[in-house]
Design an enzyme around this catalytic site. Structure first.
Site, PDB file in Angstrom:
ATOM      1  N   SER A  13       1.103  -1.145   0.045  1.00  0.00           N
ATOM      2  CA  SER A  13      -0.029   0.091  -0.028  1.00  0.00           C
ATOM      3  C   SER A  13       1.066   1.406  -0.163  1.00  0.00           C
ATOM      4  O   SER A  13       1.612   1.518   1.013  1.00  0.00           O
ATOM      5  CB  SER A  13      -0.798   0.040   1.141  1.00  0.00           C
ATOM      6  OG  SER A  13      -1.493   1.309   1.352  1.00  0.00           O
ATOM      7  N   HIS A  36      -1.182  -1.410  -4.301  1.00  0.00           N
ATOM      8  CA  HIS A  36      -2.443  -0.986  -3.652  1.00  0.00           C
ATOM      9  C   HIS A  36      -2.514   0.549  -3.404  1.00  0.00           C
ATOM     10  O   HIS A  36      -1.647   1.105  -2.664  1.00  0.00           O
ATOM     11  CB  HIS A  36      -2.836  -1.611  -2.439  1.00  0.00           C
ATOM     12  CG  HIS A  36      -3.836  -1.531  -1.423  1.00  0.00           C
ATOM     13  ND1 HIS A  36      -5.008  -2.170  -1.778  1.00  0.00           N
ATOM     14  CD2 HIS A  36      -4.203  -0.549  -0.513  1.00  0.00           C
ATOM     15  CE1 HIS A  36      -6.019  -1.749  -0.969  1.00  0.00           C
ATOM     16  NE2 HIS A  36      -5.502  -0.657  -0.158  1.00  0.00           N
ATOM     17  N   ASP A  38      -4.759   3.719  -1.958  1.00  0.00           N
ATOM     18  CA  ASP A  38      -5.890   4.124  -1.178  1.00  0.00           C
ATOM     19  C   ASP A  38      -6.387   5.515  -1.418  1.00  0.00           C
ATOM     20  O   ASP A  38      -5.582   6.519  -1.271  1.00  0.00           O
ATOM     21  CB  ASP A  38      -5.521   4.225   0.502  1.00  0.00           C
ATOM     22  CG  ASP A  38      -5.093   2.581   0.939  1.00  0.00           C
ATOM     23  OD1 ASP A  38      -5.946   1.729   0.914  1.00  0.00           O
ATOM     24  OD2 ASP A  38      -4.146   2.509   1.244  1.00  0.00           O
ATOM     25  N   MET A  40      -8.840   8.120  -0.530  1.00  0.00           N
ATOM     26  CA  MET A  40      -9.645   8.629   0.711  1.00  0.00           C
ATOM     27  C   MET A  40     -10.367  10.084   0.187  1.00  0.00           C
ATOM     28  O   MET A  40      -9.376  10.958  -0.241  1.00  0.00           O
ATOM     29  CB  MET A  40      -8.969   8.777   1.953  1.00  0.00           C
ATOM     30  CG  MET A  40      -8.325   7.337   2.102  1.00  0.00           C
ATOM     31  SD  MET A  40      -7.618   7.224   3.883  1.00  0.00           S
ATOM     32  CE  MET A  40      -6.702   5.904   3.748  1.00  0.00           C
ATOM     33  N   HIS A  69      -8.234   0.977  -4.144  1.00  0.00           N
ATOM     34  CA  HIS A  69      -9.169   0.915  -2.946  1.00  0.00           C
ATOM     35  C   HIS A  69      -9.916   2.042  -2.680  1.00  0.00           C
ATOM     36  O   HIS A  69      -9.276   3.173  -2.058  1.00  0.00           O
ATOM     37  CB  HIS A  69      -8.296   0.337  -1.608  1.00  0.00           C
ATOM     38  CG  HIS A  69      -9.365   0.392  -0.441  1.00  0.00           C
ATOM     39  ND1 HIS A  69      -8.730   0.177   0.854  1.00  0.00           N
ATOM     40  CD2 HIS A  69     -10.432   0.170  -0.277  1.00  0.00           C
ATOM     41  CE1 HIS A  69      -9.651  -0.133   1.791  1.00  0.00           C
ATOM     42  NE2 HIS A  69     -10.716   0.275   1.057  1.00  0.00           N
ATOM     43  N   MET A  71     -11.877   4.510  -0.740  1.00  0.00           N
ATOM     44  CA  MET A  71     -12.745   4.659   0.622  1.00  0.00           C
ATOM     45  C   MET A  71     -13.572   6.173   0.329  1.00  0.00           C
ATOM     46  O   MET A  71     -12.886   7.197   1.002  1.00  0.00           O
ATOM     47  CB  MET A  71     -11.788   4.693   1.778  1.00  0.00           C
ATOM     48  CG  MET A  71     -11.252   3.473   2.117  1.00  0.00           C
ATOM     49  SD  MET A  71      -9.640   3.320   3.012  1.00  0.00           S
ATOM     50  CE  MET A  71      -8.625   3.488   1.619  1.00  0.00           C
ATOM     51  N   MET A 140     -11.567  -5.766   5.627  1.00  0.00           N
ATOM     52  CA  MET A 140     -10.572  -4.762   6.014  1.00  0.00           C
ATOM     53  C   MET A 140     -10.421  -5.245   7.510  1.00  0.00           C
ATOM     54  O   MET A 140     -11.402  -5.652   8.432  1.00  0.00           O
ATOM     55  CB  MET A 140     -11.469  -3.307   6.419  1.00  0.00           C
ATOM     56  CG  MET A 140     -11.451  -2.578   4.896  1.00  0.00           C
ATOM     57  SD  MET A 140     -10.752  -1.071   4.916  1.00  0.00           S
ATOM     58  CE  MET A 140      -9.332  -1.124   5.827  1.00  0.00           C
ATOM     59  N   ASP A 178      -6.677  -6.181   4.338  1.00  0.00           N
ATOM     60  CA  ASP A 178      -6.139  -5.058   4.226  1.00  0.00           C
ATOM     61  C   ASP A 178      -6.381  -4.284   5.869  1.00  0.00           C
ATOM     62  O   ASP A 178      -7.466  -4.054   6.122  1.00  0.00           O
ATOM     63  CB  ASP A 178      -7.104  -4.091   3.497  1.00  0.00           C
ATOM     64  CG  ASP A 178      -6.366  -2.611   3.214  1.00  0.00           C
ATOM     65  OD1 ASP A 178      -5.220  -2.351   3.783  1.00  0.00           O
ATOM     66  OD2 ASP A 178      -6.978  -1.731   2.585  1.00  0.00           O
TER      67      ASP A 178
HETATM   68  C1  DX5 Z   1      -6.313   1.798   5.527  1.00  0.00           C
HETATM   69  C2  DX5 Z   1      -6.006   1.532   4.351  1.00  0.00           C
HETATM   70  C3  DX5 Z   1      -4.744   0.531   4.188  1.00  0.00           C
HETATM   71  C4  DX5 Z   1      -3.620   0.824   4.696  1.00  0.00           C
HETATM   72  C5  DX5 Z   1      -2.898  -0.158   5.399  1.00  0.00           C
HETATM   73  O1  DX5 Z   1      -7.485   2.622   5.513  1.00  0.00           O
HETATM   74  O2  DX5 Z   1      -7.210   0.934   3.470  1.00  0.00           O
HETATM   75  O3  DX5 Z   1      -4.470  -0.176   2.877  1.00  0.00           O
HETATM   76  O4  DX5 Z   1      -2.508   1.423   3.775  1.00  0.00           O
HETATM   77  O5  DX5 Z   1      -1.790   0.157   6.043  1.00  0.00           O
HETATM   78  P1  DX5 Z   1      -0.947  -0.897   7.276  1.00  0.00           P
HETATM   79  O6  DX5 Z   1      -0.765  -1.935   6.346  1.00  0.00           O
HETATM   80  O7  DX5 Z   1       0.031   0.136   7.709  1.00  0.00           O
HETATM   81  O8  DX5 Z   1      -2.133  -1.159   8.120  1.00  0.00           O
HETATM   82 ZN    ZN Z   2      -6.455  -0.013   1.408  1.00  0.00          ZN
END
Ligand code: DX5
Ligand code: ZN
Length: 229
Positions: A13, A36, A38, A40, A69, A71, A140, A178
């Site tokens: 990620s 990956h 993220d 947001m 991903h 969010m 998650m 994740d």
């Molecule tokens: C959190 C993200 C994850 C995050 C995971 O909302 O969706 O993808 O980057 O990070 P680690 O592996 O550090 O928990």
């Molecule tokens: Zn994620």
């Protein structure tokens, strides 16, 4: 998914990477199955990261299939453009839309795999039927929003449920986890039946991110009843 993996997949990620050096950070995890990303929006989660323009730029500098991903709220409006841009897999949240099947169909029509994500507190059972419309299921194991949080082992019951349905042939889906995945937690997730492991801080916090990917993959393979290197 038709192209189910035969080895555990690791999806670093980039949330834990240096955002000023994203091309180099993608190159630093060469050999990873997916990258990956993220997204947001500061509405669905209380954090803001990056969006489509950065994903488009990143797609131009890496060959690693991109696992977006989302969010975000309103995935019906915002998710398909990630597929059109060339993301390999586009995942959005169950909690963000009343019509996940329509969103999945739009993502697939735009040429990407469609992913269905659920937060730690969201049950899987109500969604089992509609998972037929999806390629990936992202479970998650932390509350979405931030990297570096502690793994929530209770979500592994949902992994087990999905695994049994896949193994019995009732469902064709890739099971992804994740949040909080590292050398201490990956084995229990692998044992429960995960196919693809997202890892942010465990990869980018390591001195050699590519070596961390290899080491996590080997650990997962060792612990997986369903996947072997
Ligand atoms: C959190 C993200 C994850 C995050 C995971 O909302 O969706 O993808 O980057 O990070 P680690 O592996 O550090 O928990
Ligand atoms: Zn994620």
């Amino acid at each position: 998914m038709s192209d189910l993996p035969v080895t555990p997949m690791i999806a670093p990620s980039i949330l834990a990477a240096d955002f000023a050096r994203l091309a180099e950070e993608a190159a630093a995890v060469e050999g990873a199955e997916w990258l990956h990303v993220d997204v947001m929006d500061n509405h669905f989660v209380p954090n803001l990261t990056l969006g489509l323009p950065i994903v488009e730029s990143l797609l131009r500098v890496t060959e690693i299939p991109m696992d977006c991903h989302l969010m975000i709220t309103e995935p019906e409006r915002w998710a398909p453009p990630y597929a059109e841009a060339g993301a390999y897999n586009v995942t959005f949240h169950a909690e963000a839309t009343a019509n996940p099947v329509a969103v999945a169909r739009d993502i697939r029509a735009a040429g990407a795999k469609a992913g269905f994500a659920i937060k730690p507190g969201t049950p899987l059972e109500p969604y089992l039927e509609l998972l037929r419309e999806f390629d990936t299921l992202l479970i998650m194991s932390v509350e979405p929003g931030f990297g570096g949080q502690k793994f929530i082992p209770e979500v592994l019951a949902k992994v087990g449920t999905a695994r049994r349905l896949v193994d019995s042939g009732e469902l064709r889906i890739l099971i992804e986890i994740d949040g909080g995945i590292n050398a201490d937690t990956i084995e229990q997730a692998a044992e429960a039946g995960v196919d693809c492991f997202v890892a942010g801080s465990a990869v980018y916090g390591a001195e050699d991110p590519a070596a961390a990917v290899r080491s996590l993959r080997a650990q997962a393979a060792e612990a997986s009843p369903h996947l072997r290197l």
